[in-house]
Design an enzyme around this catalytic site. Structure first.
Site, short mmCIF file in Angstrom:
data_model
loop_
_atom_site.label_atom_id
_atom_site.label_comp_id
_atom_site.label_asym_id
_atom_site.label_seq_id
_atom_site.Cartn_x
_atom_site.Cartn_y
_atom_site.Cartn_z
N LYS A 1 0.81 -1.21 -0.02
CA LYS A 1 -0.26 0.10 0.15
C LYS A 1 0.88 0.82 0.58
O LYS A 1 1.78 1.47 0.47
CB LYS A 1 -1.22 0.12 1.14
CG LYS A 1 -1.55 -0.97 0.93
CD LYS A 1 -3.31 -1.43 2.15
CE LYS A 1 -4.36 -1.66 1.58
NZ LYS A 1 -5.43 -2.13 2.99
N ARG B 1 -3.81 -9.77 4.74
CA ARG B 1 -4.37 -10.24 3.14
C ARG B 1 -2.78 -9.18 2.72
O ARG B 1 -2.55 -9.02 3.18
CB ARG B 1 -5.22 -9.44 3.51
CG ARG B 1 -5.60 -8.94 1.92
CD ARG B 1 -7.34 -7.95 1.75
NE ARG B 1 -7.56 -8.70 0.78
CZ ARG B 1 -7.08 -7.35 -0.76
NH1 ARG B 1 -6.12 -6.37 -0.85
NH2 ARG B 1 -7.85 -7.70 -1.59
C1 9MG Z 1 -10.03 -4.80 -1.37
N1 9MG Z 1 -9.44 -4.85 0.19
C2 9MG Z 1 -8.01 -3.83 -0.37
N2 9MG Z 1 -7.77 -3.77 0.68
C3 9MG Z 1 -7.73 -4.22 1.71
C4 9MG Z 1 -7.32 -4.17 3.77
O1 9MG Z 1 -6.37 -4.15 4.08
N3 9MG Z 1 -8.60 -5.16 3.77
C5 9MG Z 1 -9.49 -6.14 3.10
N4 9MG Z 1 -10.96 -7.05 4.10
N5 9MG Z 1 -9.86 -5.90 1.47
C6 9MG Z 1 -9.20 -5.02 1.24
#
Ligand code: 9MG
Length: 277
Positions: free
Chosen positions: A222, A256
């Site tokens: 990010k 994630r």
């Molecule tokens: C779709 N998406 C992109 N970044 C995310 C994040 O940090 N958390 C979740 N749940 N979905 C995300």
């Protein structure tokens, strides 16, 4: 917190941190060769992430990047369904990243084990659809919408506001009939937050974990990592792994990530240190 996360036909033990691998089926990911090639590439990518040890896969057909334009439910389904079908034989639960009830209905009917909703089931009908299924749900916090969220994110107390929002949405879920052991909460790093907000939330992740639901953290590649390290998205592996480790140390149960193998290795080292100490 419950010892397992129930998601569809799966029950994932939460006695170690879980790794969710990201499978984007959006024009900025696999679309160079057209729709069919995009699905084939996404399926191959999903299989690779599963082979690297992903505990869950998260398939998304609509970009949620800052400024991203929305797509129709028809377009989103045309992107996602071939991939969902192409990974049906993998013994890993598949989450679908969507905010649309039409998409939720279609993917739940085809075995999606989790709905990952960046709007925390805000759309009319979304709560009832998930409640009527056996899927898990990830409730994420976002201030604003992907189009506008980074314009001027403002909070008096970011941790308290995010925690209270997630507590409210989790209560709405349980009231609608979604059992607690199917609910995951997520502070939504990068969704209507400055770098400072993201860092505060990461440092105080324990306050979110104190709600009693497994916390999912997504820092992978990010822009906050770009701001901290000065690196472009494709050079953010080390920063992403560091953020995932810190999140786990501060209470996240699911991370994630795009880079499953590297994240698993880092978590293995952390687990080894914890066992020895
Ligand atoms: C779709 N998406 C992109 N970044 C995310 C994040 O940090 N958390 C979740 N749940 N979905 C995300």
């Amino acid at each position: 917190m419950n010892p397992v996360l129930r998601c569809g036909r799966f029950a994932l033990a939460l006695d170690r941190p879980l790794v969710m691998g990201v499978v984007n089926v959006t024009p900025d990911s696999f679309y160079d060769g057209g729709r069919h090639a995009a699905a084939a590439a996404a399926i191959a990518h999903a299989r690779q992430l599963a082979a690297e040890g992903a505990d869950l896969l998260d398939i998304g057909g609509e970009s949620s990047r800052p400024g991203a334009a929305p797509v129709s439910a028809e377009e989103e389904l045309a992107r996602i369904l071939p991939v969902l079908e192409g990974v049906a034989d993998i013994a890993v639960p598949v989450s679908v990243d969507t905010v649309k009830p039409e998409v939720m209905r279609a993917v739940l009917a085809r075995g999606a084990a989790m709905i990952n909703d960046i709007t925390a089931l805000a759309a009319p009908g979304a709560l009832g659809l998930v409640a009527a299924s056996d899927a898990a749900v990830c409730l994420m916090h976002m201030q604003g919408s992907p189009r506008t969220m980074q314009a001027d994110p403002t909070y008096a107390d970011v941790t308290a506001e995010v925690r209270d929002f997630l507590a409210g949405r989790a209560a709405a879920c349980t009231k609608a009939g979604i059992a607690r052991d199917r609910i995951v909460v997520d502070p939504g790093f990068g969704f209507g937050k400055t770098v400072e907000h993201n860092l505060t939330l990461l440092a105080r992740l324990g306050d979110i974990a104190a709600l009693g639901f497994p916390v999912l953290a997504g820092w992978s590649r990010k822009s906050s990592l770009g701001r901290i390290t000065g690196r472009a998205a494709e050079e953010r592996l080390a920063g992403s792994v560091a953020a995932a480790l810190i999140a786990v140390q501060r209470g996240a149960r699911i991370v994630r990530v795009h880079d499953v193998a590297a994240t698993r290795d880092a978590l293995a080292v952390l687990a080894a240190v914890e066992r020895s100490g």
